[in-house]
Write a protein that holds these residues in place. Structure first.
Motif, PDB file in Angstrom:
ATOM      1  N   PRO A 179      37.615  26.828  35.894  1.00 52.53           N
ATOM      2  CA  PRO A 179      38.710  27.628  36.104  1.00 52.53           C
ATOM      3  C   PRO A 179      38.485  29.021  35.400  1.00 52.53           C
ATOM      4  CG  PRO A 179      39.499  25.638  35.543  1.00 52.53           C
ATOM      5  CD  PRO A 179      38.195  25.214  35.337  1.00 52.53           C
ATOM      6  N   ALA A 180      37.790  29.050  34.468  1.00 53.07           N
ATOM      7  CA  ALA A 180      37.353  30.175  33.654  1.00 53.07           C
ATOM      8  C   ALA A 180      36.656  31.193  34.750  1.00 53.07           C
ATOM      9  CB  ALA A 180      36.696  30.296  32.555  1.00 53.07           C
ATOM     10  N   PHE A 181      35.700  30.721  35.405  1.00 54.66           N
ATOM     11  CA  PHE A 181      35.013  31.391  36.690  1.00 54.66           C
ATOM     12  C   PHE A 181      35.821  32.000  37.743  1.00 54.66           C
ATOM     13  CE2 PHE A 181      32.759  31.679  40.475  1.00 54.66           C
ATOM     14  CZ  PHE A 181      31.603  32.418  40.140  1.00 54.66           C
ATOM     15  N   LEU A 182      36.852  31.048  37.832  1.00 53.86           N
ATOM     16  CA  LEU A 182      38.012  31.768  38.944  1.00 53.86           C
ATOM     17  C   LEU A 182      38.665  32.865  38.344  1.00 53.86           C
ATOM     18  CD1 LEU A 182      38.923  28.452  40.926  1.00 53.86           C
ATOM     19  CD2 LEU A 182      37.476  30.373  41.596  1.00 53.86           C
ATOM     20  N   ARG A 183      38.981  32.800  37.052  1.00 52.53           N
ATOM     21  CA  ARG A 183      39.686  34.014  36.485  1.00 52.53           C
ATOM     22  C   ARG A 183      39.043  35.117  36.435  1.00 52.53           C
ATOM     23  NH1 ARG A 183      41.670  29.455  33.404  1.00 52.53           N
ATOM     24  NH2 ARG A 183      40.203  29.807  31.675  1.00 52.53           N
ATOM     25  N   SER A 184      37.563  35.087  36.203  1.00 49.35           N
ATOM     26  CA  SER A 184      36.636  36.167  35.931  1.00 49.35           C
ATOM     27  C   SER A 184      36.501  36.840  37.358  1.00 49.35           C
ATOM     28  CB  SER A 184      35.559  35.652  35.383  1.00 49.35           C
ATOM     29  OG  SER A 184      34.478  34.943  36.378  1.00 49.35           O
ATOM     30  N   LEU A 185      36.693  36.171  38.240  1.00 42.25           N
ATOM     31  CA  LEU A 185      36.766  36.833  39.658  1.00 42.25           C
ATOM     32  C   LEU A 185      37.898  37.715  40.026  1.00 42.25           C
ATOM     33  CD1 LEU A 185      35.046  34.243  41.947  1.00 42.25           C
ATOM     34  CD2 LEU A 185      33.849  36.005  40.889  1.00 42.25           C
ATOM     35  N   GLY A 186      38.955  37.203  39.366  1.00 43.12           N
ATOM     36  CA  GLY A 186      40.348  38.064  39.519  1.00 43.12           C
ATOM     37  C   GLY A 186      40.031  39.320  38.560  1.00 43.12           C
ATOM     38  N   VAL A 187      39.594  39.110  37.398  1.00 46.55           N
ATOM     39  CA  VAL A 187      39.266  40.225  36.367  1.00 46.55           C
ATOM     40  C   VAL A 187      38.448  41.108  36.979  1.00 46.55           C
ATOM     41  CG1 VAL A 187      38.366  40.826  34.265  1.00 46.55           C
ATOM     42  CG2 VAL A 187      40.075  38.914  34.315  1.00 46.55           C
ATOM     43  N   ALA A 188      37.212  40.612  37.785  1.00 46.81           N
ATOM     44  CA  ALA A 188      36.194  41.747  38.335  1.00 46.81           C
ATOM     45  C   ALA A 188      36.742  42.271  39.659  1.00 46.81           C
ATOM     46  CB  ALA A 188      35.038  40.894  38.787  1.00 46.81           C
ATOM     47  N   GLY A 189      37.953  41.917  40.200  1.00 45.81           N
ATOM     48  CA  GLY A 189      38.572  42.514  41.498  1.00 45.81           C
ATOM     49  C   GLY A 189      38.156  41.880  42.641  1.00 45.81           C
ATOM     50  N   LEU A 190      37.439  40.605  42.848  1.00 47.32           N
ATOM     51  CA  LEU A 190      37.052  40.240  43.997  1.00 47.32           C
ATOM     52  C   LEU A 190      38.322  39.276  44.603  1.00 47.32           C
ATOM     53  CD1 LEU A 190      34.920  39.509  46.040  1.00 47.32           C
ATOM     54  CD2 LEU A 190      34.510  37.601  44.616  1.00 47.32           C
ATOM     55  N   ILE A 191      38.972  38.538  43.970  1.00 44.87           N
ATOM     56  CA  ILE A 191      39.812  37.748  44.647  1.00 44.87           C
ATOM     57  C   ILE A 191      41.180  37.953  43.619  1.00 44.87           C
ATOM     58  CG2 ILE A 191      38.495  36.113  45.768  1.00 44.87           C
ATOM     59  CD1 ILE A 191      38.853  34.334  43.673  1.00 44.87           C
ATOM     60  N   LEU A 251      27.094  39.518  37.953  1.00 50.50           N
ATOM     61  CA  LEU A 251      28.572  39.353  38.517  1.00 50.50           C
ATOM     62  C   LEU A 251      28.951  40.585  39.252  1.00 50.50           C
ATOM     63  CD1 LEU A 251      30.981  37.706  39.034  1.00 50.50           C
ATOM     64  CD2 LEU A 251      31.835  38.420  36.895  1.00 50.50           C
ATOM     65  N   ALA A 252      28.950  41.627  38.702  1.00 46.53           N
ATOM     66  CA  ALA A 252      29.362  42.747  39.366  1.00 46.53           C
ATOM     67  C   ALA A 252      28.661  43.198  40.639  1.00 46.53           C
ATOM     68  CB  ALA A 252      29.311  44.286  38.608  1.00 46.53           C
ATOM     69  N   ALA A 253      27.445  43.043  40.599  1.00 46.63           N
ATOM     70  CA  ALA A 253      26.670  43.166  41.929  1.00 46.63           C
ATOM     71  C   ALA A 253      26.963  42.236  42.706  1.00 46.63           C
ATOM     72  CB  ALA A 253      25.019  43.119  41.467  1.00 46.63           C
ATOM     73  N   ALA A 254      26.906  40.953  42.213  1.00 47.35           N
ATOM     74  CA  ALA A 254      27.530  39.714  43.209  1.00 47.35           C
ATOM     75  C   ALA A 254      28.694  40.173  43.846  1.00 47.35           C
ATOM     76  CB  ALA A 254      27.272  38.674  42.436  1.00 47.35           C
ATOM     77  N   CYS A 255      29.771  40.348  43.273  1.00 48.86           N
ATOM     78  CA  CYS A 255      31.185  40.702  43.968  1.00 48.86           C
ATOM     79  C   CYS A 255      30.981  41.897  44.695  1.00 48.86           C
ATOM     80  CB  CYS A 255      32.098  41.124  42.651  1.00 48.86           C
ATOM     81  SG  CYS A 255      32.444  39.758  41.592  1.00 48.86           S
TER      82      CYS A 255
END
Length: 126
Positions: free
Chosen positions: A29-41, A74-78
């Motif tokens: 779940p922390a990974f999914l939250r990190s994608l929210g913080v990164a602005g992807l989803i 992560l930033a590049a992957a997003c």
């Protein structure tokens, strides 16, 4: 077709809880939250405030996970995933408008994000 039938077919319906979503794509779940913080989803929220993810969001998250496993930050992957998603949407729109795509234009074909280190590159000595 009923409304319920179309909701099951719609990849953008926020149908999955955070725990279920994480389990489906093999992340925390922390990974999914990190994608929210990164602005992807940005997941929808239930009435109780719990995150709800769509199949489309989970596809994006799974692709980010794949890129991270290849060593991409992560930033590049997003950014890569965002651009891939926009390209796929543009290709769908071209088709909707009656256009055609060549095999080289297909956004659904996986692309290699890192060069294959098993295949050496030789340069001619000058």
């Amino acid at each position: 077709m009923t409304t319920t039938d179309t909701a099951f077919d719609d990849a953008d319906v926020p149908a999955y809880t955070m725990g279920r979503a994480a389990a489906m794509i093999g992340v925390t779940p922390a990974f999914l939250r990190s994608l929210g913080v990164a602005g992807l989803i940005e997941p929808e929220r239930s009435i109780g405030g719990h995150r709800r993810y769509s199949r489309h969001q989970l596809q994006l998250a799974g692709r980010v996970r794949q890129l991270l496993d290849e060593g991409i930050l992560l930033a590049a992957a997003c950014r890569i995933v965002t651009l891939e998603d926009r390209l796929a949407a543009a290709h769908r729109r071209i088709i909707e408008l009656g256009g055609t795509l060549t095999d080289g234009d297909d956004a659904d074909l996986p692309t290699q994000t890192r060069r294959d280190i098993a295949t050496p590159t030789y340069y001619r000595a000058t």
